[in-house]
Motif scaffolding. Structure first.
Motif, mmCIF file in Angstrom:
data_model
loop_
_atom_site.group_PDB
_atom_site.id
_atom_site.type_symbol
_atom_site.label_atom_id
_atom_site.label_comp_id
_atom_site.label_asym_id
_atom_site.label_seq_id
_atom_site.Cartn_x
_atom_site.Cartn_y
_atom_site.Cartn_z
ATOM 1 N N SER A 151 23.046 34.060 -23.038
ATOM 2 C CA SER A 151 21.869 34.048 -23.902
ATOM 3 C C SER A 151 21.145 32.720 -23.701
ATOM 4 O O SER A 151 21.709 31.773 -23.149
ATOM 5 C CB SER A 151 22.273 34.229 -25.367
ATOM 6 N N GLU A 152 19.911 32.669 -24.150
ATOM 7 C CA GLU A 152 19.075 31.472 -23.974
ATOM 8 C C GLU A 152 19.735 30.202 -24.509
ATOM 9 O O GLU A 152 19.540 29.128 -23.966
ATOM 10 C CB GLU A 152 17.715 31.653 -24.668
ATOM 11 N N ASP A 153 20.516 30.326 -25.578
ATOM 12 C CA ASP A 153 21.122 29.147 -26.199
ATOM 13 C C ASP A 153 22.511 28.820 -25.640
ATOM 14 O O ASP A 153 23.174 27.913 -26.115
ATOM 15 C CB ASP A 153 21.178 29.296 -27.722
ATOM 16 N N ASP A 154 22.942 29.543 -24.628
ATOM 17 C CA ASP A 154 24.236 29.304 -23.994
ATOM 18 C C ASP A 154 24.189 27.997 -23.197
ATOM 19 O O ASP A 154 23.235 27.751 -22.461
ATOM 20 C CB ASP A 154 24.548 30.478 -23.054
ATOM 21 N N ASP A 155 25.203 27.169 -23.320
ATOM 22 C CA ASP A 155 25.272 25.906 -22.570
ATOM 23 C C ASP A 155 25.220 26.132 -21.053
ATOM 24 O O ASP A 155 24.757 25.272 -20.308
ATOM 25 C CB ASP A 155 26.556 25.138 -22.909
ATOM 26 N N TYR A 156 25.689 27.279 -20.606
ATOM 27 C CA TYR A 156 25.745 27.562 -19.173
ATOM 28 C C TYR A 156 24.342 27.661 -18.560
ATOM 29 O O TYR A 156 24.176 27.460 -17.366
ATOM 30 C CB TYR A 156 26.544 28.843 -18.927
ATOM 31 N N VAL A 157 23.332 27.947 -19.370
ATOM 32 C CA VAL A 157 21.956 28.024 -18.865
ATOM 33 C C VAL A 157 21.571 26.704 -18.199
ATOM 34 O O VAL A 157 20.944 26.696 -17.137
ATOM 35 C CB VAL A 157 20.956 28.393 -19.989
ATOM 36 N N ARG A 158 21.959 25.586 -18.808
ATOM 37 C CA ARG A 158 21.633 24.276 -18.223
ATOM 38 C C ARG A 158 22.260 24.122 -16.836
ATOM 39 O O ARG A 158 21.628 23.612 -15.913
ATOM 40 C CB ARG A 158 22.109 23.148 -19.138
ATOM 41 N N GLU A 159 23.501 24.557 -16.687
ATOM 42 C CA GLU A 159 24.164 24.445 -15.387
ATOM 43 C C GLU A 159 23.505 25.348 -14.352
ATOM 44 O O GLU A 159 23.310 24.960 -13.205
ATOM 45 C CB GLU A 159 25.654 24.782 -15.524
ATOM 46 N N LEU A 160 23.143 26.550 -14.773
ATOM 47 C CA LEU A 160 22.485 27.477 -13.853
ATOM 48 C C LEU A 160 21.121 26.973 -13.403
ATOM 49 O O LEU A 160 20.732 27.159 -12.248
ATOM 50 C CB LEU A 160 22.331 28.855 -14.505
ATOM 51 N N THR A 161 20.382 26.349 -14.305
ATOM 52 C CA THR A 161 19.030 25.894 -13.957
ATOM 53 C C THR A 161 19.034 24.590 -13.156
ATOM 54 O O THR A 161 18.043 24.288 -12.497
ATOM 55 C CB THR A 161 18.148 25.713 -15.203
ATOM 56 N N ASP A 162 20.128 23.866 -13.156
ATOM 57 C CA ASP A 162 20.180 22.571 -12.458
ATOM 58 C C ASP A 162 20.581 22.747 -10.990
ATOM 59 O O ASP A 162 21.633 22.288 -10.544
ATOM 60 C CB ASP A 162 21.122 21.614 -13.173
ATOM 61 N N ALA A 163 19.715 23.394 -10.238
ATOM 62 C CA ALA A 163 19.981 23.646 -8.816
ATOM 63 C C ALA A 163 20.028 22.347 -8.019
ATOM 64 O O ALA A 163 20.777 22.243 -7.042
ATOM 65 C CB ALA A 163 18.934 24.593 -8.245
ATOM 66 N N ALA A 164 19.263 21.353 -8.419
ATOM 67 C CA ALA A 164 19.266 20.075 -7.694
ATOM 68 C C ALA A 164 20.656 19.441 -7.744
ATOM 69 O O ALA A 164 21.150 18.928 -6.739
ATOM 70 C CB ALA A 164 18.230 19.127 -8.284
ATOM 71 N N ARG A 165 21.302 19.499 -8.885
ATOM 72 C CA ARG A 165 22.646 18.934 -9.014
ATOM 73 C C ARG A 165 23.631 19.728 -8.171
ATOM 74 O O ARG A 165 24.513 19.162 -7.532
ATOM 75 C CB ARG A 165 23.069 18.927 -10.481
ATOM 76 N N ARG A 166 23.499 21.049 -8.184
ATOM 77 C CA ARG A 166 24.393 21.872 -7.351
ATOM 78 C C ARG A 166 24.215 21.522 -5.880
ATOM 79 O O ARG A 166 25.189 21.403 -5.141
ATOM 80 C CB ARG A 166 24.123 23.357 -7.597
ATOM 81 N N ALA A 167 22.972 21.343 -5.451
ATOM 82 C CA ALA A 167 22.705 21.013 -4.051
ATOM 83 C C ALA A 167 23.262 19.643 -3.675
ATOM 84 O O ALA A 167 23.590 19.390 -2.520
ATOM 85 C CB ALA A 167 21.212 21.069 -3.771
ATOM 86 N N GLU A 168 23.388 18.782 -4.656
ATOM 87 C CA GLU A 168 23.929 17.440 -4.433
ATOM 88 C C GLU A 168 25.450 17.470 -4.210
ATOM 89 O O GLU A 168 25.991 16.653 -3.468
ATOM 90 C CB GLU A 168 23.607 16.592 -5.666
ATOM 91 N N HIS A 169 26.126 18.442 -4.833
ATOM 92 C CA HIS A 169 27.591 18.475 -4.811
ATOM 93 C C HIS A 169 28.172 19.689 -4.083
ATOM 94 O O HIS A 169 29.396 19.831 -4.006
ATOM 95 C CB HIS A 169 28.134 18.449 -6.239
ATOM 96 N N ALA A 170 27.314 20.567 -3.591
ATOM 97 C CA ALA A 170 27.750 21.786 -2.908
ATOM 98 C C ALA A 170 26.637 22.210 -1.952
ATOM 99 O O ALA A 170 25.621 21.524 -1.847
ATOM 100 C CB ALA A 170 28.030 22.879 -3.936
ATOM 101 N N GLU A 171 26.827 23.315 -1.293
ATOM 102 C CA GLU A 171 25.764 23.845 -0.439
ATOM 103 C C GLU A 171 25.040 24.947 -1.202
ATOM 104 O O GLU A 171 25.671 25.904 -1.664
ATOM 105 C CB GLU A 171 26.328 24.388 0.867
ATOM 106 N N LEU A 172 23.760 24.816 -1.333
ATOM 107 C CA LEU A 172 22.942 25.785 -2.051
ATOM 108 C C LEU A 172 22.164 26.606 -1.033
ATOM 109 O O LEU A 172 21.328 26.069 -0.300
ATOM 110 C CB LEU A 172 21.999 25.052 -3.007
ATOM 111 N N LEU A 173 22.456 27.891 -0.987
ATOM 112 C CA LEU A 173 21.778 28.795 -0.064
ATOM 113 C C LEU A 173 20.803 29.672 -0.827
ATOM 114 O O LEU A 173 21.040 30.015 -1.990
ATOM 115 C CB LEU A 173 22.794 29.694 0.652
ATOM 116 N N VAL A 174 19.727 30.040 -0.158
ATOM 117 C CA VAL A 174 18.752 30.957 -0.742
ATOM 118 C C VAL A 174 18.509 32.123 0.195
ATOM 119 O O VAL A 174 18.580 31.987 1.423
ATOM 120 C CB VAL A 174 17.404 30.263 -1.065
#
Length: 163
Positions: free
Chosen positions: A32-55
């Motif tokens: 849901s919109e108020d779920d803490d996981y939304v922040r992690e999902l939207t932070d693609a820049a951080r994921r790309a910094e620590h993993a490989e982000l493919l599109v």
């Protein structure tokens, strides 16, 4: 429909990738919109910094994304030495049914083979039955001994494909 290709995400796409990932999870009612996981999902820049982000893209733009993780790194959840893990696979709601999830999963498998990994692992919610059918068709098997509960009552089911 145009051809789907998979490539590393570009920095100028990170915001759109994050928004796409969150919108896919929200559209499926997985968060849901108020779920803490939304922040992690939207932070693609951080994921790309620590993993490989493919599109996954076509001539019209972004269709989906996946985060590819090495064992022992910040985003690793269930991977062990020698395994590659993927997380947060998402297909834009408007691109569903076009093979985006399969293209992204196959790209992860290709990355794993290129890296000399012995297997690919991932975790999935019980509700993600369409994804489970894809993973099974591609050769993944359930590994119940790695199922885990990140939050009380929220179980993630583990899958693995061994090379």
């Amino acid at each position: 429909m145009s051809e789907i290709s998979v490539r590393p995400a570009r920095p100028e796409e990170f915001a759109a990738v994050g928004a796409l990932t969150a919108s896919a999870y929200l559209a499926d009612g997985l968060i849901s919109e108020d779920d803490d996981y939304v922040r992690e999902l939207t932070d693609a820049a951080r994921r790309a910094e620590h993993a490989e982000l493919l599109v996954a893209v076509d001539e019209g733009g972004l269709l989906g994304s996946v985060t590819v993780v090495r064992a022992g790194t910040e985003y690793a959840e269930i991977s062990r030495e020698g395994e590659l893990e993927f997380r947060m696979l998402a297909t834009a709601p408007a691109a569903r049914g076009r093979g985006v999830g399969e293209a992204l999963t196959r790209a992860v498998l290709d990355r794993a083979r290129e890296a000399g990994a012995s297997a690919v692992v991932m975790s999935s919610l019980d509700a993600m039955t369409t994804a489970h059918r894809l993973y099974t068709r591609l050769g993944f098997s359930r590994i119940p001994d790695r199922d885990w509960e990140p939050l009380p009552g929220l179980w993630l089911r583990a899958f693995r494909l061994v090379f």
